[in-house]
Design an enzyme around this catalytic site. Sequence first.
Site, PDB file in Angstrom:
ATOM      1  N   TYR A 116      -8.290  -7.924   7.115  1.00 50.14           N
ATOM      2  CA  TYR A 116      -9.329  -7.344   6.261  1.00 50.14           C
ATOM      3  C   TYR A 116     -10.514  -8.316   6.148  1.00 50.14           C
ATOM      4  O   TYR A 116     -10.546  -9.339   6.827  1.00 50.14           O
ATOM      5  CB  TYR A 116      -8.716  -6.909   4.922  1.00 50.14           C
ATOM      6  CG  TYR A 116      -7.667  -5.830   5.157  1.00 50.14           C
ATOM      7  CD1 TYR A 116      -8.033  -4.587   5.692  1.00 50.14           C
ATOM      8  CD2 TYR A 116      -6.310  -6.066   4.956  1.00 50.14           C
ATOM      9  CE1 TYR A 116      -7.088  -3.609   5.986  1.00 50.14           C
ATOM     10  CE2 TYR A 116      -5.358  -5.082   5.244  1.00 50.14           C
ATOM     11  CZ  TYR A 116      -5.757  -3.861   5.755  1.00 50.14           C
ATOM     12  OH  TYR A 116      -4.829  -2.891   6.063  1.00 50.14           O
ATOM     13  N   THR A 152       0.852  -1.191   0.000  1.00 49.85           N
ATOM     14  CA  THR A 152       0.000   0.000   0.000  1.00 49.85           C
ATOM     15  C   THR A 152       0.891   1.245   0.000  1.00 49.85           C
ATOM     16  O   THR A 152       1.756   1.386   0.853  1.00 49.85           O
ATOM     17  CB  THR A 152      -0.917  -0.017   1.237  1.00 49.85           C
ATOM     18  OG1 THR A 152      -1.862  -1.070   1.074  1.00 49.85           O
ATOM     19  CG2 THR A 152      -1.673   1.292   1.398  1.00 49.85           C
ATOM     20  N   HIS A 197      -6.948 -11.228  -1.500  1.00 49.09           N
ATOM     21  CA  HIS A 197      -6.361 -10.808  -0.220  1.00 49.09           C
ATOM     22  C   HIS A 197      -7.232 -11.331   0.925  1.00 49.09           C
ATOM     23  O   HIS A 197      -8.291 -10.770   1.223  1.00 49.09           O
ATOM     24  CB  HIS A 197      -6.298  -9.289  -0.193  1.00 49.09           C
ATOM     25  CG  HIS A 197      -5.468  -8.711   0.925  1.00 49.09           C
ATOM     26  ND1 HIS A 197      -4.979  -9.468   1.962  1.00 49.09           N
ATOM     27  CD2 HIS A 197      -5.038  -7.437   1.159  1.00 49.09           C
ATOM     28  CE1 HIS A 197      -4.278  -8.684   2.782  1.00 49.09           C
ATOM     29  NE2 HIS A 197      -4.302  -7.449   2.320  1.00 49.09           N
ATOM     30  N   GLY A 223       8.870  -7.065   0.555  1.00 48.47           N
ATOM     31  CA  GLY A 223       8.094  -5.843   0.653  1.00 48.47           C
ATOM     32  C   GLY A 223       8.960  -4.604   0.686  1.00 48.47           C
ATOM     33  O   GLY A 223       9.253  -4.001  -0.346  1.00 48.47           O
ATOM     34  N   GLN A 266      -4.057  -7.447  -6.741  1.00 45.95           N
ATOM     35  CA  GLN A 266      -4.565  -7.939  -5.463  1.00 45.95           C
ATOM     36  C   GLN A 266      -5.942  -7.348  -5.162  1.00 45.95           C
ATOM     37  O   GLN A 266      -6.116  -6.130  -5.115  1.00 45.95           O
ATOM     38  CB  GLN A 266      -3.615  -7.602  -4.311  1.00 45.95           C
ATOM     39  CG  GLN A 266      -3.960  -8.444  -3.066  1.00 45.95           C
ATOM     40  CD  GLN A 266      -3.335  -7.942  -1.787  1.00 45.95           C
ATOM     41  OE1 GLN A 266      -3.378  -6.766  -1.489  1.00 45.95           O
ATOM     42  NE2 GLN A 266      -2.777  -8.849  -1.006  1.00 45.95           N
ATOM     43  N   ARG A 269      -3.696 -14.880  -0.521  1.00 45.64           N
ATOM     44  CA  ARG A 269      -2.784 -14.472   0.557  1.00 45.64           C
ATOM     45  C   ARG A 269      -3.454 -14.628   1.920  1.00 45.64           C
ATOM     46  O   ARG A 269      -4.583 -14.169   2.111  1.00 45.64           O
ATOM     47  CB  ARG A 269      -2.365 -13.012   0.374  1.00 45.64           C
ATOM     48  CG  ARG A 269      -1.200 -12.614   1.283  1.00 45.64           C
ATOM     49  CD  ARG A 269      -0.794 -11.174   1.081  1.00 45.64           C
ATOM     50  NE  ARG A 269       0.625 -10.983   1.357  1.00 45.64           N
ATOM     51  CZ  ARG A 269       1.146  -9.853   1.846  1.00 45.64           C
ATOM     52  NH1 ARG A 269       0.385  -8.806   2.090  1.00 45.64           N
ATOM     53  NH2 ARG A 269       2.441  -9.749   2.066  1.00 45.64           N
ATOM     54  N   ASN A 309      -4.139  -4.875  12.587  1.00 45.77           N
ATOM     55  CA  ASN A 309      -5.582  -4.622  12.513  1.00 45.77           C
ATOM     56  C   ASN A 309      -6.365  -5.354  13.591  1.00 45.77           C
ATOM     57  O   ASN A 309      -7.529  -5.710  13.410  1.00 45.77           O
ATOM     58  CB  ASN A 309      -6.152  -4.938  11.110  1.00 45.77           C
ATOM     59  CG  ASN A 309      -5.748  -3.889  10.081  1.00 45.77           C
ATOM     60  OD1 ASN A 309      -5.644  -2.715  10.408  1.00 45.77           O
ATOM     61  ND2 ASN A 309      -5.513  -4.319   8.845  1.00 45.77           N
ATOM     62  N   ASN A 351      -4.232 -10.207   6.858  1.00 46.31           N
ATOM     63  CA  ASN A 351      -3.973  -8.921   7.517  1.00 46.31           C
ATOM     64  C   ASN A 351      -5.184  -8.220   8.117  1.00 46.31           C
ATOM     65  O   ASN A 351      -5.226  -6.994   8.190  1.00 46.31           O
ATOM     66  CB  ASN A 351      -3.231  -7.985   6.552  1.00 46.31           C
ATOM     67  CG  ASN A 351      -1.893  -8.561   6.142  1.00 46.31           C
ATOM     68  OD1 ASN A 351      -1.416  -9.500   6.766  1.00 46.31           O
ATOM     69  ND2 ASN A 351      -1.272  -8.030   5.094  1.00 46.31           N
TER      70      ASN A 351
HETATM   71  C1  PHB Z   1      -1.629  -0.885   5.073  1.00 41.39           C
HETATM   72  O1  PHB Z   1      -2.225  -0.008   4.460  1.00 41.39           O
HETATM   73  O2  PHB Z   1      -0.897  -0.634   6.023  1.00 41.39           O
HETATM   74  C2  PHB Z   1      -1.796  -2.277   4.658  1.00 41.39           C
HETATM   75  C3  PHB Z   1      -2.625  -2.590   3.603  1.00 41.39           C
HETATM   76  C4  PHB Z   1      -2.785  -3.904   3.221  1.00 41.39           C
HETATM   77  C5  PHB Z   1      -2.118  -4.882   3.914  1.00 41.39           C
HETATM   78  C6  PHB Z   1      -1.284  -4.581   4.945  1.00 41.39           C
HETATM   79  C7  PHB Z   1      -1.128  -3.275   5.319  1.00 41.39           C
HETATM   80  O3  PHB Z   1      -2.286  -6.149   3.574  1.00 41.39           O
END
Ligand code: PHB
Length: 363
Positions: A188, A34, A183, A322, A107, A235, A243, A186
């Site tokens: 979401y 991101t 995705h 990353g 993604q 993923r 989060n 993380n």
């Molecule tokens: C973020 O915006 O920090 C972020 C977005 C997507 C991810 C992980 C972190 O999978």
Amino acid sequence: MQAKQSSTDKPDLFTPITIGKLELSNRIIMAPLTRNRAGEGNVPQAMNVTYYQQRASAGLIITEATQVSPQGVGYPATPGIHSQEQIDGWKNVTKAVHEQGGHIFLQLWYVGRISHPSLLPEGQTPVSASAIKPEGEAITYTGMQPYVVPRALNLEEMPGLVDQYRQAASNAKAAGFDGIEVHAANGYLIDQFLRDGTNQRDDEYGGSLENRVRLLQDIIAAVTEVWEPGQVGVRISPENGFNDIRDSQPQATFNYVAKTLSGKGLAYLHVVEGDMMTGERGIDYRQIRDHFDGPYMANCGYTQDKAQASLAQSNADMVAFGSLYIANPDLVKRFKADAELNTPDQTTFYGGDEHGYTDYPSL
Ligand code: PHB
């Protein structure tokens, strides 16, 4: 298993690998990142084209997380794949990457409770598996604001949600991508269904493991109506607490998720190993790899040495990098030459202009 068929006995990061029908020239993958630099209307713009083109020597680029619909938005200036302008913006990106001989997956993202009414159409309340508020604050166009209690999705809404993924997958095809990554990591929306800390439903989308995986299964079924399974990656992040999310039994839950995703011929399983913020790891990722029947992509804090060791031990088939990719557009060349690496500047990770985005030097 394709990864094994197409590799030599001891693959290293520079050994080509076939995923689906794609021949990747190496196993050095650009992780989804991101960067909050999409243009007006969440449309990819010129500097985004340059950024991805600079990194096209990766075996595969996975784009930054991209909203499947206006309801999926969670942060300012993140791109979408639900309008014609966005599709056209992404076309410029895929064309530029392909011109350099690279490959790129989009993604697909829907943040669920990690949003804020001010980011959503008509100030809607964010949705989730259950009405459980995350700790912390959302990043909005007017600064940080406390998360709100999300609304639990109704059973009747689930087909419409899945349709948004199907449509986004179709739009990704129109935009010229080589495939998509779902995705499910993380913290979401999909992860909010997978992990029991955020899923307390008592219908067919909650409770048992089988039920918690149902949304992911529905989405995979929908997007593979549009793409061949070999062009669809997933993923997951079994232990990542980012989060404010957790599962009471991450090993069992994600062994099961990996097993459930097998037998479909998917492109790969992409695993954020451990906690993204602390680096801590408590479970055995080899078990997750062994429960999945396709290529395994490892991610989270890997260096070149660690990645090579992981491939040599057959703990992974590919490794996604990353922050190293933020700072080193020619990471493949630098790894090959054992060259020095540029240092990522954290202050320019999120938002801003070309500085800290497209101005990291190549060798
Ligand atoms: C973020 O915006 O920090 C972020 C977005 C997507 C991810 C992980 C972190 O999978």
